[in-house]
Design an enzyme around this catalytic site. Structure first.
Site, PDB file in Angstrom:
ATOM      1  N   ASP A 160      -3.455   5.973   6.452  1.00 34.27           N
ATOM      2  CA  ASP A 160      -3.803   7.260   7.054  1.00 34.27           C
ATOM      3  C   ASP A 160      -4.786   6.989   8.203  1.00 34.27           C
ATOM      4  OD1 ASP A 160      -4.281   9.972   7.402  1.00 34.27           O
ATOM      5  OD2 ASP A 160      -5.420  10.235   5.576  1.00 34.27           O
ATOM      6  N   ARG A 173       0.973  11.912  -9.699  1.00 36.46           N
ATOM      7  CA  ARG A 173       1.392  10.531  -9.444  1.00 36.46           C
ATOM      8  C   ARG A 173       2.777  10.242 -10.023  1.00 36.46           C
ATOM      9  NH1 ARG A 173      -2.951   7.611  -7.385  1.00 36.46           N
ATOM     10  NH2 ARG A 173      -5.007   8.080  -8.215  1.00 36.46           N
ATOM     11  N   PHE A 186      -0.387  16.353   3.864  1.00 34.13           N
ATOM     12  CA  PHE A 186      -0.921  15.707   2.666  1.00 34.13           C
ATOM     13  C   PHE A 186       0.215  15.590   1.649  1.00 34.13           C
ATOM     14  CE2 PHE A 186      -3.106  15.352  -1.395  1.00 34.13           C
ATOM     15  CZ  PHE A 186      -3.990  14.323  -1.098  1.00 34.13           C
ATOM     16  N   GLU A 225       0.852  -1.195   0.000  1.00 34.56           N
ATOM     17  CA  GLU A 225       0.000   0.000   0.000  1.00 34.56           C
ATOM     18  C   GLU A 225       0.889   1.247   0.000  1.00 34.56           C
ATOM     19  OE1 GLU A 225      -2.441   1.590  -0.788  1.00 34.56           O
ATOM     20  OE2 GLU A 225      -4.082   1.283   0.636  1.00 34.56           O
ATOM     21  N   ASP A 226       0.357   2.331  -0.532  1.00 37.87           N
ATOM     22  CA  ASP A 226       1.124   3.576  -0.561  1.00 37.87           C
ATOM     23  C   ASP A 226       1.166   4.248   0.802  1.00 37.87           C
ATOM     24  OD1 ASP A 226      -1.585   4.172  -0.578  1.00 37.87           O
ATOM     25  OD2 ASP A 226      -1.511   5.543  -2.285  1.00 37.87           O
TER      26      ASP A 226
HETATM   27  P1  5GP Z   1      -7.013   5.708   4.793  1.00 37.93           P
HETATM   28  O1  5GP Z   1      -8.152   4.817   4.436  1.00 37.93           O
HETATM   29  O2  5GP Z   1      -5.937   5.003   5.614  1.00 37.93           O
HETATM   30  O3  5GP Z   1      -7.473   6.980   5.449  1.00 37.93           O
HETATM   31  O4  5GP Z   1      -6.366   6.219   3.472  1.00 37.93           O
HETATM   32  C1  5GP Z   1      -5.817   5.380   2.559  1.00 37.93           C
HETATM   33  C2  5GP Z   1      -5.812   5.985   1.179  1.00 37.93           C
HETATM   34  O5  5GP Z   1      -6.096   7.392   1.183  1.00 37.93           O
HETATM   35  C3  5GP Z   1      -4.435   5.843   0.573  1.00 37.93           C
HETATM   36  O6  5GP Z   1      -4.313   4.621  -0.092  1.00 37.93           O
HETATM   37  C4  5GP Z   1      -4.357   7.044  -0.337  1.00 37.93           C
HETATM   38  O7  5GP Z   1      -4.894   6.729  -1.582  1.00 37.93           O
HETATM   39  C5  5GP Z   1      -5.225   8.083   0.336  1.00 37.93           C
HETATM   40  N1  5GP Z   1      -4.402   9.024   1.148  1.00 37.93           N
HETATM   41  C6  5GP Z   1      -4.284   9.074   2.487  1.00 37.93           C
HETATM   42  N2  5GP Z   1      -3.437  10.052   2.870  1.00 37.93           N
HETATM   43  C7  5GP Z   1      -3.003  10.618   1.727  1.00 37.93           C
HETATM   44  C8  5GP Z   1      -2.075  11.686   1.454  1.00 37.93           C
HETATM   45  O8  5GP Z   1      -1.447  12.318   2.317  1.00 37.93           O
HETATM   46  N3  5GP Z   1      -1.886  11.968   0.140  1.00 37.93           N
HETATM   47  C9  5GP Z   1      -2.530  11.311  -0.865  1.00 37.93           C
HETATM   48  N4  5GP Z   1      -2.262  11.690  -2.113  1.00 37.93           N
HETATM   49  N5  5GP Z   1      -3.389  10.317  -0.648  1.00 37.93           N
HETATM   50  C10 5GP Z   1      -3.625   9.970   0.644  1.00 37.93           C
END
Ligand code: 5GP
Length: 180
Positions: free
Chosen positions: A105, A167, A154, A101-102
């Protein structure tokens, strides 16, 4: 409505990211795999760069597969709603699986992914995330490999987008809005 200019400031440069991925790749390689190749899951689209670089640091048999989930659209806040947009093309029952996963959050996306993949009966399920933003955690998810723990900022670049842009940046940057 007035549009604001966007600026990207370097947060993690390409060499720092590449060095860390080599370290994680060595750790994953050291654990090896069972009789069958390790199933390495790319979570589209954000982890595509990380996945491609990490996969090349794995010195073991692998099957590379892709899973699509919806993420934020045109916003820097998590909606909390997760949707599967592309399913795996491989049966993972009894297989050793690594989710790549990238960023984790709130943890909602990873929690959802773990639920749906666990239900398919893999032999093991590990999680590797390039970035972890613990400040915004809403659910606890087990993270086996973390590239970098980052502040509540972010980030864009190296697969991560804002409104589908950025990207392709070769580094990870923070997005700033301003008059100049
Ligand atoms: P979560 O479900 O953990 O809140 O977020 C996961 C997804 O939200 C990540 O796979 C990503 O696509 C997006 N995301 C969360 N934080 C960031 C951020 O700081 N920048 C970007 N571009 N995407 C984020």
């Amino acid at each position: 409505m007035e549009t604001q200019a966007e600026f990207v400031d370097t947060y993690l440069d390409a060499a720092t990211v590449a060095n860390r991925i080599a370290e994680i790749g060595a750790q994953i390689t050291a654990l090896g795999c069972g009789n069958q190749p390790l199933v390495v899951v790319c979570v589209l689209k954000g982890s595509v760069m990380f996945f491609a670089d990490l996969a090349r640091q794995l010195n073991l048999p692998t099957n590379l597969v892709f899973l699509g989930v919806s993420s934020y659209s045109g916003s820097t806040e998590s909606s909390g709603a997760v949707r599967l947009t592309h399913d795996l093309t491989l049966d993972i029952r009894d297989r050793d699986v690594l989710i790549v996963e990238d960023i984790v959050d709130t943890g909602l996306t990873m929690s959802y992914l773990l639920d749906i993949l666990r239900a398919r009966g893999p032999n093991s399920l590990r999680v590797c995330t390039l970035l972890h933003k613990p400040a915004r955690k809403r659910v606890d998810v087990p993270l086996d490999y973390v590239g970098f723990t980052i502040d509540d900022v972010f980030v864009v670049g190296y697969g991560l987008d804002f409104d589908e842009r950025y990207r392709n940046l070769p580094f990870i940057g923070t997005l700033r809005f301003g008059p100049n």
